[in-house]
Write an enzyme that holds these catalytic residues in place. Structure first.
Site, PDB file in Angstrom:
ATOM      1  N   ASN A  59      48.224  27.425  38.269  1.00  0.00           N
ATOM      2  CA  ASN A  59      47.982  28.778  37.773  1.00  0.00           C
ATOM      3  C   ASN A  59      49.278  29.569  37.597  1.00  0.00           C
ATOM      4  O   ASN A  59      49.242  30.791  37.436  1.00  0.00           O
ATOM      5  CB  ASN A  59      47.065  29.536  38.732  1.00  0.00           C
ATOM      6  N   HIS A 145      33.734  34.513  41.430  1.00  0.00           N
ATOM      7  CA  HIS A 145      34.393  33.610  42.367  1.00  0.00           C
ATOM      8  C   HIS A 145      33.618  33.495  43.684  1.00  0.00           C
ATOM      9  O   HIS A 145      32.920  34.423  44.109  1.00  0.00           O
ATOM     10  CB  HIS A 145      35.808  34.120  42.642  1.00  0.00           C
ATOM     11  N   GLU A 185      34.698  39.324  36.839  1.00  0.00           N
ATOM     12  CA  GLU A 185      36.107  38.942  36.757  1.00  0.00           C
ATOM     13  C   GLU A 185      36.650  39.434  35.424  1.00  0.00           C
ATOM     14  O   GLU A 185      35.881  39.747  34.506  1.00  0.00           O
ATOM     15  CB  GLU A 185      36.268  37.425  36.881  1.00  0.00           C
ATOM     16  N   SER A 189      37.824  32.039  35.952  1.00  0.00           N
ATOM     17  CA  SER A 189      38.749  30.991  36.358  1.00  0.00           C
ATOM     18  C   SER A 189      38.353  29.594  35.901  1.00  0.00           C
ATOM     19  O   SER A 189      39.211  28.713  35.812  1.00  0.00           O
ATOM     20  CB  SER A 189      38.904  30.994  37.876  1.00  0.00           C
ATOM     21  N   ASP A 214      37.589  41.679  39.498  1.00  0.00           N
ATOM     22  CA  ASP A 214      38.523  40.720  40.083  1.00  0.00           C
ATOM     23  C   ASP A 214      39.462  40.260  38.972  1.00  0.00           C
ATOM     24  O   ASP A 214      39.074  39.498  38.090  1.00  0.00           O
ATOM     25  CB  ASP A 214      37.739  39.547  40.673  1.00  0.00           C
ATOM     26  N   HIS A 217      43.054  36.225  37.456  1.00  0.00           N
ATOM     27  CA  HIS A 217      43.607  35.377  36.397  1.00  0.00           C
ATOM     28  C   HIS A 217      44.014  36.159  35.156  1.00  0.00           C
ATOM     29  O   HIS A 217      44.483  35.563  34.182  1.00  0.00           O
ATOM     30  CB  HIS A 217      42.602  34.283  36.025  1.00  0.00           C
ATOM     31  N   LYS A 247      49.052  33.803  40.965  1.00  0.00           N
ATOM     32  CA  LYS A 247      48.847  33.213  39.637  1.00  0.00           C
ATOM     33  C   LYS A 247      50.051  33.555  38.762  1.00  0.00           C
ATOM     34  O   LYS A 247      51.094  32.944  38.891  1.00  0.00           O
ATOM     35  CB  LYS A 247      47.540  33.719  39.018  1.00  0.00           C
TER      36      LYS A 247
END
Length: 407
Positions: A59, A145, A185, A189, A214, A217, A247
């Site tokens: 990542n 997640h 998110e 991910s 979240d 990423h 990340k």
């Protein structure tokens, strides 16, 4: 082994491990080796059991883990603050380095306050367990997640899940329930797609519910808010943002961003924050340096985007059926777990290491290769990866690939 046999817990461990092995789901660690010196002019790679592999499973989207400037920043941080914080934040573990990082994060996102954690998993579970209780109804995207799922379950909240990235599904649940918050998110991910932040924000505002994102990423590489509303700070549309440093920033740690009242509430009530040793100040100084470095080098994001476009075009030319992501996360659905592991092993034989993602990380029937791109990948490495995937897919007699499972 003798300690496991005959005891209740030992028998349970052995049975569970055997079942996982039979299903191809047993997880095992591999100790990888990297070059002793920092190199920024070579492709991401590591060594394992005498072979060198191109790394397409990290990542480290901007390639910052190997930036000499950040290696020096960590060294200087350790010389100034020591290698550890020495205590929890409410004892003597909170330093000027932590405050400087929190201040910078607030400056670039528009939030009033920030709270640092040692990992994104800890930040997510802590937030959910502390903020919610059995009196709350919380909605979450079906693909959020595991840390969010665990935190919500531990909180006792009435936890309802809407179909992935479906504003219609979220709207139906908001209309039927008195909802405290909706969680999603920014960049997912496993699928690499982007949440409809603007539409979800409008729904939450209409129903007087908080929107929690979240941004693990997305932070540093994909501004999911500005991409949908130009020049709009995240704090205008989001009530709480979770960012991680492991990340795009290439280091360690995470932060919860929100109102001053929220952060003060968490400081007083979040058990994981109160009773855990603080993120080391050296790592806080490193994360601050990484934020500033990424700001000063926009060409890294441009190079990453160029690499994503090249990879997708080469896969299209080779008839490799990607999932449709426009981010650094490029999934290739295989479907069957055993075939996914076989394809990944054949790629390793070619010196290409990609993630083989299996249930329960992804739904049953959607096992996949998770290819992740970095700004530090060369064109030659990307071509080698795509050629390798095409070669292996031609060699392996795959069953008909599963339709994308219902979300």
């Amino acid at each position: 082994m003798s300690l496991l046999l005959g005891s209740k817990l030992g028998e349970k461990i052995l049975a569970r491990q055997q079942a996982l092995a039979e299903q191809g789901l047993l997880r095992q660690r591999k100790a990888l080796a990297t070059d002793a010196c920092v190199k920024t002019d070579t492709d991401p790679q590591f060594h394992f059991e005498g072979q060198t592999y191109l790394n397409f499973s990290s990542n480290d989207y901007l390639g910052l883990t190997r930036a000499p400037e950040l290696v020096e920043a960590l060294h200087c941080g350790a010389k100034q603050y020591g290698v550890g914080s020495g205590a929890s934040p409410l004892v003597t573990g909170y330093s000027e380095a932590h405050l400087a990082l929190e201040t910078k994060l607030c400056q670039i996102t528009g939030f009033e306050a920030a709270l640092l954690f040692s990992s994104g998993f800890s930040a997510n579970t802590t937030l959910c367990k502390t903020l919610f209780d059995k009196q709350d109804v919380v909605l979450a995207d079906k693909l959020v997640h595991a840390s969010i799922i665990d935190g919500l379950r531990d909180s006792g909240a009435d936890f309802k899940r809407f179909l992935h990235n479906s504003t219609e599904s979220a709207a139906r649940l908001l209309a039927k329930n008195t909802v405290s918050a909706l969680i999603t998110e920014s960049v997912f991910s496993m699928d690499g797609d982007i949440a409809p932040i603007l539409a979800l924000s409008a729904l939450c505002r209409a129903h007087n519910a908080w929107l929690i994102v979240d941004d693990a990423h997305g932070f540093g590489v994909v501004d999911a808010v500005s991409a949908q509303v130009e020049s709009t700070p995240a704090s205008n549309l989001i009530d709480i943002q979770i960012v991680t440093f492991g990340k795009a920033l290439g280091c360690q740690g995470a932060a919860i961003l929100g109102s001053r009242q929220l952060v003060e509430f968490l400081v007083s009530n979040a058990r994981e924050y109160i009773y855990s040793t603080a993120l080391s100040p050296a790592n806080a100084a490193l994360a601050l340096a990484a934020v500033e470095y990424s700001e000063a080098h926009p060409e890294l994001r441009q190079k990453l985007q160029s690499n994503i476009s090249l990879f997708k075009q080469l896969c299209f030319d080779a008839a490799i059926p990607l999932l449709g992501s426009d981010t650094a996360i490029q999934p290739l659905i295989i479907g069957d777990t055993a075939h996914t592991l076989l394809v990944a092993e054949k790629l390793k034989a070619l010196g290409i290491w990609v993630g083989a993602i299996r249930p329960p990380t992804v739904p049953i029937g959607s096992a996949r290769l998770r290819i992740t791109l970095s700004a530090s990948h060369s064109e030659a490495a990307i071509r080698r990866c795509v050629n390798g995937i095409a070669q292996v897919l031609a060699e392996v007699a795959l069953p008909r690939m599963s339709e994308r499972p219902e979300r």
